[in-house]
Design a protein around this motif. Structure first.
Motif, PDB file in Angstrom:
ATOM      1  N   UNK A  57       0.866  -1.193   0.000  1.00  0.00           N
ATOM      2  CA  UNK A  57       0.000   0.000   0.000  1.00  0.00           C
ATOM      3  C   UNK A  57       0.904   1.245   0.000  1.00  0.00           C
ATOM      4  N   UNK A  58       1.742   1.344  -0.999  1.00  0.00           N
ATOM      5  CA  UNK A  58       2.807   2.349  -0.990  1.00  0.00           C
ATOM      6  C   UNK A  58       2.304   3.788  -0.896  1.00  0.00           C
ATOM      7  N   UNK A  59       1.310   4.152  -1.694  1.00  0.00           N
ATOM      8  CA  UNK A  59       0.888   5.554  -1.706  1.00  0.00           C
ATOM      9  C   UNK A  59       0.362   6.044  -0.370  1.00  0.00           C
ATOM     10  N   UNK A  60      -0.443   5.244   0.309  1.00  0.00           N
ATOM     11  CA  UNK A  60      -1.011   5.714   1.576  1.00  0.00           C
ATOM     12  C   UNK A  60      -0.105   5.488   2.782  1.00  0.00           C
ATOM     13  N   UNK A  61       0.980   4.750   2.619  1.00  0.00           N
ATOM     14  CA  UNK A  61       1.802   4.393   3.787  1.00  0.00           C
ATOM     15  C   UNK A  61       3.160   5.085   3.850  1.00  0.00           C
ATOM     16  N   UNK A  62       3.484   5.966   2.935  1.00  0.00           N
ATOM     17  CA  UNK A  62       4.816   6.585   2.938  1.00  0.00           C
ATOM     18  C   UNK A  62       5.081   7.309   4.256  1.00  0.00           C
ATOM     19  N   UNK A  63       6.249   7.046   4.807  1.00  0.00           N
ATOM     20  CA  UNK A  63       6.676   7.651   6.065  1.00  0.00           C
ATOM     21  C   UNK A  63       8.160   7.956   5.965  1.00  0.00           C
ATOM     22  N   UNK A  64       8.693   8.625   6.982  1.00  0.00           N
ATOM     23  CA  UNK A  64      10.093   9.044   6.926  1.00  0.00           C
ATOM     24  C   UNK A  64      10.859   8.649   8.179  1.00  0.00           C
ATOM     25  N   UNK A  65      12.112   8.323   7.961  1.00  0.00           N
ATOM     26  CA  UNK A  65      13.059   8.051   9.025  1.00  0.00           C
ATOM     27  C   UNK A  65      14.048   9.207   9.032  1.00  0.00           C
ATOM     28  N   UNK A  66      14.075   9.948  10.120  1.00  0.00           N
ATOM     29  CA  UNK A  66      15.011  11.060  10.255  1.00  0.00           C
ATOM     30  C   UNK A  66      16.169  10.569  11.099  1.00  0.00           C
ATOM     31  N   UNK A  67      17.373  10.738  10.578  1.00  0.00           N
ATOM     32  CA  UNK A  67      18.574  10.284  11.269  1.00  0.00           C
ATOM     33  C   UNK A  67      19.380  11.525  11.643  1.00  0.00           C
ATOM     34  N   UNK A  68      19.614  11.703  12.961  1.00  0.00           N
ATOM     35  CA  UNK A  68      20.353  12.881  13.458  1.00  0.00           C
ATOM     36  C   UNK A  68      21.571  12.439  14.243  1.00  0.00           C
TER      37      UNK A  68
END
Length: 112
Positions: free
Chosen positions: A101-112
């Motif tokens: 379900x790629x379109x509705x599930x996109x999320x981000x991993x922020x690495x600091x």
């Protein structure tokens, strides 16, 4: 013969202890997947460290955690949880999603 068995037993114990220490050193994070959306939608982890992310699929269908940015791919059965080891990564923002379900599930991993 007894000396050999003792040596093997000690070697196995040492290896198991070292493996446990590596796992224990990882930081842990959690993600849930519900209605084909990750929560939180923006997860932040430290740069340069290997971390464990527990992903729990609350949907009634399987999901596939995937990121082309940091090369991860893992199927998560409906109602189950899987652990995904990520990193170490450089600072930046990386995208991940449920491949089914790629379109509705996109999320981000922020690495600091």
């Amino acid at each position: 013969m007894k000396t050999t068995r003792t040596f093997i037993a000690l070697a196995c114990a040492l290896i198991c202890t070292q493996a446990a220490n590596v796992v224990a050193a990882e930081e842990s994070y959690s993600l849930t997947l519900k209605d084909h959306k990750f929560s939180p939608a923006d997860l932040t982890i430290p740069a340069g460290k290997k971390v464990k992310v527990a992903v729990k699929n609350l949907d009634s269908t399987p999901a596939e955690f995937e990121s082309d940015d940091f090369k991860a791919e893992k199927v998560i059965p409906a109602g189950k949880q899987v652990d995904i080891v990520i990193g170490p990564l450089k600072a930046g923002t990386y995208e991940f999603h449920d491949e089914y379900h790629e379109t509705e599930s996109k999320a981000h991993l922020t690495v600091k």
